[in-house]
Scaffold this motif. Structure first.
Motif, PDB file in Angstrom:
ATOM      1  N   GLN A   1       0.829  -1.210   0.000  1.00  0.00           N
ATOM      2  CA  GLN A   1       0.000   0.000   0.000  1.00  0.00           C
ATOM      3  C   GLN A   1       0.868   1.266   0.000  1.00  0.00           C
ATOM      4  O   GLN A   1       0.573   2.236   0.696  1.00  0.00           O
ATOM      5  N   ALA A   2       1.935   1.214  -0.775  1.00  0.00           N
ATOM      6  CA  ALA A   2       2.866   2.335  -0.854  1.00  0.00           C
ATOM      7  C   ALA A   2       3.289   2.548  -2.303  1.00  0.00           C
ATOM      8  O   ALA A   2       3.405   1.591  -3.079  1.00  0.00           O
ATOM      9  N   SER A   3       3.502   3.803  -2.655  1.00  0.00           N
ATOM     10  CA  SER A   3       4.031   4.140  -3.981  1.00  0.00           C
ATOM     11  C   SER A   3       4.279   5.647  -4.022  1.00  0.00           C
ATOM     12  O   SER A   3       3.982   6.367  -3.068  1.00  0.00           O
ATOM     13  N   SER A   4       4.835   6.106  -5.107  1.00  0.00           N
ATOM     14  CA  SER A   4       5.020   7.531  -5.353  1.00  0.00           C
ATOM     15  C   SER A   4       4.909   7.758  -6.852  1.00  0.00           C
ATOM     16  O   SER A   4       4.943   6.803  -7.636  1.00  0.00           O
ATOM     17  N   ASP A   5       4.760   9.014  -7.249  1.00  0.00           N
ATOM     18  CA  ASP A   5       4.745   9.310  -8.677  1.00  0.00           C
ATOM     19  C   ASP A   5       6.129   9.067  -9.277  1.00  0.00           C
ATOM     20  O   ASP A   5       6.259   8.492 -10.358  1.00  0.00           O
ATOM     21  N   PHE A   6       7.165   9.535  -8.562  1.00  0.00           N
ATOM     22  CA  PHE A   6       8.531   9.474  -9.074  1.00  0.00           C
ATOM     23  C   PHE A   6       9.487   8.973  -7.996  1.00  0.00           C
ATOM     24  O   PHE A   6       9.198   9.053  -6.793  1.00  0.00           O
ATOM     25  N   TRP A   7      10.628   8.499  -8.456  1.00  0.00           N
ATOM     26  CA  TRP A   7      11.767   8.184  -7.585  1.00  0.00           C
ATOM     27  C   TRP A   7      13.020   8.662  -8.297  1.00  0.00           C
ATOM     28  O   TRP A   7      13.146   8.523  -9.523  1.00  0.00           O
ATOM     29  N   VAL A   8      13.941   9.273  -7.530  1.00  0.00           N
ATOM     30  CA  VAL A   8      15.218   9.711  -8.094  1.00  0.00           C
ATOM     31  C   VAL A   8      16.344   9.063  -7.302  1.00  0.00           C
ATOM     32  O   VAL A   8      16.453   9.250  -6.080  1.00  0.00           O
ATOM     33  N   GLY A   9      17.169   8.291  -7.984  1.00  0.00           N
ATOM     34  CA  GLY A   9      18.302   7.639  -7.347  1.00  0.00           C
ATOM     35  C   GLY A   9      19.453   8.604  -7.115  1.00  0.00           C
ATOM     36  O   GLY A   9      19.485   9.710  -7.665  1.00  0.00           O
ATOM     37  N   THR A  10      20.421   8.172  -6.324  1.00  0.00           N
ATOM     38  CA  THR A  10      21.554   9.041  -6.004  1.00  0.00           C
ATOM     39  C   THR A  10      22.370   9.404  -7.240  1.00  0.00           C
ATOM     40  O   THR A  10      23.046  10.428  -7.274  1.00  0.00           O
ATOM     41  N   GLY A  11      22.304   8.556  -8.270  1.00  0.00           N
ATOM     42  CA  GLY A  11      23.027   8.851  -9.503  1.00  0.00           C
ATOM     43  C   GLY A  11      22.230   9.657 -10.499  1.00  0.00           C
ATOM     44  O   GLY A  11      22.715   9.948 -11.595  1.00  0.00           O
ATOM     45  N   GLY A  12      20.987  10.020 -10.131  1.00  0.00           N
ATOM     46  CA  GLY A  12      20.165  10.848 -10.996  1.00  0.00           C
ATOM     47  C   GLY A  12      19.126  10.104 -11.809  1.00  0.00           C
ATOM     48  O   GLY A  12      18.355  10.728 -12.546  1.00  0.00           O
ATOM     49  N   THR A  13      19.081   8.759 -11.694  1.00  0.00           N
ATOM     50  CA  THR A  13      18.066   7.985 -12.405  1.00  0.00           C
ATOM     51  C   THR A  13      16.669   8.394 -11.948  1.00  0.00           C
ATOM     52  O   THR A  13      16.421   8.550 -10.756  1.00  0.00           O
ATOM     53  N   ILE A  14      15.767   8.564 -12.910  1.00  0.00           N
ATOM     54  CA  ILE A  14      14.386   8.927 -12.595  1.00  0.00           C
ATOM     55  C   ILE A  14      13.456   7.809 -13.028  1.00  0.00           C
ATOM     56  O   ILE A  14      13.504   7.357 -14.180  1.00  0.00           O
ATOM     57  N   GLU A  15      12.611   7.343 -12.108  1.00  0.00           N
ATOM     58  CA  GLU A  15      11.569   6.384 -12.423  1.00  0.00           C
ATOM     59  C   GLU A  15      10.213   7.022 -12.143  1.00  0.00           C
ATOM     60  O   GLU A  15      10.054   7.751 -11.165  1.00  0.00           O
ATOM     61  N   GLN A  16       9.242   6.743 -13.013  1.00  0.00           N
ATOM     62  CA  GLN A  16       7.870   7.229 -12.832  1.00  0.00           C
ATOM     63  C   GLN A  16       6.959   6.018 -12.729  1.00  0.00           C
ATOM     64  O   GLN A  16       7.033   5.095 -13.539  1.00  0.00           O
ATOM     65  N   TYR A  17       6.052   6.039 -11.737  1.00  0.00           N
ATOM     66  CA  TYR A  17       5.272   4.844 -11.418  1.00  0.00           C
ATOM     67  C   TYR A  17       3.788   4.951 -11.737  1.00  0.00           C
ATOM     68  O   TYR A  17       3.069   3.960 -11.599  1.00  0.00           O
ATOM     69  N   CYS A  18       3.295   6.136 -12.111  1.00  0.00           N
ATOM     70  CA  CYS A  18       1.880   6.242 -12.449  1.00  0.00           C
ATOM     71  C   CYS A  18       1.677   7.381 -13.434  1.00  0.00           C
ATOM     72  O   CYS A  18       2.583   8.187 -13.676  1.00  0.00           O
ATOM     73  N   ASP A  19       0.478   7.438 -14.003  1.00  0.00           N
ATOM     74  CA  ASP A  19       0.110   8.535 -14.884  1.00  0.00           C
ATOM     75  C   ASP A  19      -0.210   9.737 -14.011  1.00  0.00           C
ATOM     76  O   ASP A  19      -1.319   9.876 -13.488  1.00  0.00           O
ATOM     77  N   THR A  20       0.757  10.607 -13.854  1.00  0.00           N
ATOM     78  CA  THR A  20       0.646  11.729 -12.928  1.00  0.00           C
ATOM     79  C   THR A  20      -0.501  12.674 -13.288  1.00  0.00           C
ATOM     80  O   THR A  20      -1.008  13.399 -12.438  1.00  0.00           O
ATOM     81  N   GLY A  21      -0.934  12.645 -14.520  1.00  0.00           N
ATOM     82  CA  GLY A  21      -2.002  13.541 -14.918  1.00  0.00           C
ATOM     83  C   GLY A  21      -3.341  13.230 -14.293  1.00  0.00           C
ATOM     84  O   GLY A  21      -4.093  14.143 -13.934  1.00  0.00           O
ATOM     85  N   VAL A  22      -3.664  11.945 -14.146  1.00  0.00           N
ATOM     86  CA  VAL A  22      -5.003  11.564 -13.684  1.00  0.00           C
ATOM     87  C   VAL A  22      -5.014  10.617 -12.492  1.00  0.00           C
ATOM     88  O   VAL A  22      -5.998  10.549 -11.755  1.00  0.00           O
ATOM     89  N   ASP A  23      -3.921   9.849 -12.316  1.00  0.00           N
ATOM     90  CA  ASP A  23      -3.869   8.863 -11.241  1.00  0.00           C
ATOM     91  C   ASP A  23      -2.959   9.343 -10.128  1.00  0.00           C
ATOM     92  O   ASP A  23      -1.965  10.010 -10.382  1.00  0.00           O
ATOM     93  N   TYR A  24      -3.281   9.003  -8.877  1.00  0.00           N
ATOM     94  CA  TYR A  24      -2.381   9.391  -7.797  1.00  0.00           C
ATOM     95  C   TYR A  24      -1.778   8.181  -7.098  1.00  0.00           C
ATOM     96  O   TYR A  24      -2.365   7.103  -7.058  1.00  0.00           O
ATOM     97  N   ALA A  25      -0.561   8.396  -6.593  1.00  0.00           N
ATOM     98  CA  ALA A  25       0.179   7.358  -5.880  1.00  0.00           C
ATOM     99  C   ALA A  25      -0.190   7.370  -4.399  1.00  0.00           C
ATOM    100  O   ALA A  25      -0.844   8.292  -3.907  1.00  0.00           O
ATOM    101  N   PHE A  26       0.257   6.343  -3.680  1.00  0.00           N
ATOM    102  CA  PHE A  26      -0.013   6.216  -2.243  1.00  0.00           C
ATOM    103  C   PHE A  26       1.197   6.728  -1.464  1.00  0.00           C
ATOM    104  O   PHE A  26       1.984   5.962  -0.922  1.00  0.00           O
ATOM    105  N   ALA A  27       1.371   8.056  -1.421  1.00  0.00           N
ATOM    106  CA  ALA A  27       2.593   8.639  -0.872  1.00  0.00           C
ATOM    107  C   ALA A  27       2.378   9.490   0.358  1.00  0.00           C
ATOM    108  O   ALA A  27       3.160   9.429   1.307  1.00  0.00           O
ATOM    109  N   GLN A  28       1.318  10.308   0.348  1.00  0.00           N
ATOM    110  CA  GLN A  28       1.139  11.220   1.477  1.00  0.00           C
ATOM    111  C   GLN A  28      -0.332  11.304   1.904  1.00  0.00           C
ATOM    112  O   GLN A  28      -0.857  12.383   2.176  1.00  0.00           O
ATOM    113  N   ALA A  29      -0.994  10.147   1.939  1.00  0.00           N
ATOM    114  CA  ALA A  29      -2.349  10.005   2.495  1.00  0.00           C
ATOM    115  C   ALA A  29      -3.300  11.083   1.974  1.00  0.00           C
ATOM    116  O   ALA A  29      -3.591  11.135   0.782  1.00  0.00           O
TER     117      ALA A  29
END
Length: 265
Positions: free
Chosen positions: A47-75
């Motif tokens: 029951q956890a997720s975020s829109d994005f993740w940025v690694g220490t080396g600068g890699t960016i991952e996106q986990y959902c369609d930020t335009g319409v869907d929301y992640a389980f990050a900040q209640a």
């Protein structure tokens, strides 16, 4: 689909489909761990997720369609703010590469959704806020993302401003003039310009968006600029004849809002 160019799109199961109510801005989080959280986010039991993740080396991952869907990050904040997890611990600062990555996310959100280029310490104001400010309503994480990372938000916004080119923006652009140039310049002789000064404003914004190479920022709305503008229209969610590279009022106004110019008739 609101997918950020340059991010590795890895959709996860822990998202609320069509749940976004408002695009207020971005919430900064700290992972308190290392390595991509994709596997954890893709388990329904977490029951956890975020829109994005940025690694220490600068890699960016996106986990959902930020335009319409929301992640389980900040209640309670999920329907209103996008979220970015950052690899590391609350007592460490963002690396230079991470700061650059978060800045690119914010610059993209500014262009895509109108996120203000501003730091805020709020659960209602529009801008770049942080997880801990939300208290119990946002999951009760007072140490997220940590004081060092909270303090780096100003640097992130400063870099985002450079990316979107707002420091060199300004002025106004006539929609009719830009459309006329987009229709006439591609078939004219090499170097021909129509309403050169206004086209330059648009081309500089396209360059700041990463869609047009500097060599083609010449005041001529030629084939390269038409192709770049079509890419922008697709980025904004247009398709078919609405993404033909000929500016429309909606897309040009949105571009202007992101890069500091206004659009007239």
């Amino acid at each position: 689909m609101a997918r950020m160019p340059g991010a590795d799109y890895r959709p996860v199961v822990n998202v609320h489909k069509n749940g976004v109510l408002e695009h207020r801005g971005l919430v900064l989080h700290v992972q308190d761990g290392t390595g991509s959280p994709y596997g954890w986010f893709n388990q329904t039991s977490s029951q956890a997720s975020s829109d994005f993740w940025v690694g220490t080396g600068g890699t960016i991952e996106q986990y959902c369609d930020t335009g319409v869907d929301y992640a389980f990050a900040q209640a309670a904040g999920n329907p209103y703010y996008a979220s970015v997890e950052t690899e590391g611990r609350p007592d460490t600062a963002l690396t230079a590469e991470q700061l650059e990555g978060v800045a690119h996310i914010y610059a993209w959100g500014h262009s895509a959704f109108g996120w203000p280029l501003a730091v805020v310490d709020s659960t209602t104001e529009h801008g770049f806020t942080y997880h801990g400010v939300g208290g119990e309503a946002w999951g009760n994480h007072p140490d997220c993302p940590g004081d060092l990372r909270k303090a780096q938000r100003s640097a992130v916004i400063a870099r985002a401003k450079e990316i979107v080119g707002t420091t060199s923006g300004g002025g106004s652009v006539s929609l009719a003039h830009v459309v006329a140039a987009a229709r006439k310049d591609p078939g004219a002789a090499q170097g021909h310009t129509t309403h050169r000064s206004e086209v330059l404003v648009v081309e500089r914004a396209l360059q700041a968006e990463g869609l047009l190479a500097a060599q083609w920022v010449d005041g001529s709305f030629g084939t390269k600029t038409v192709t770049a503008y079509a890419a922008l229209q697709r980025r904004y969610g247009f398709s078919g004849a609405d993404a033909d590279g000929i500016p429309g009022r909606t897309s040009l106004t949105r571009l202007g809002a992101a890069h500091g110019f206004t659009v007239t008739a």
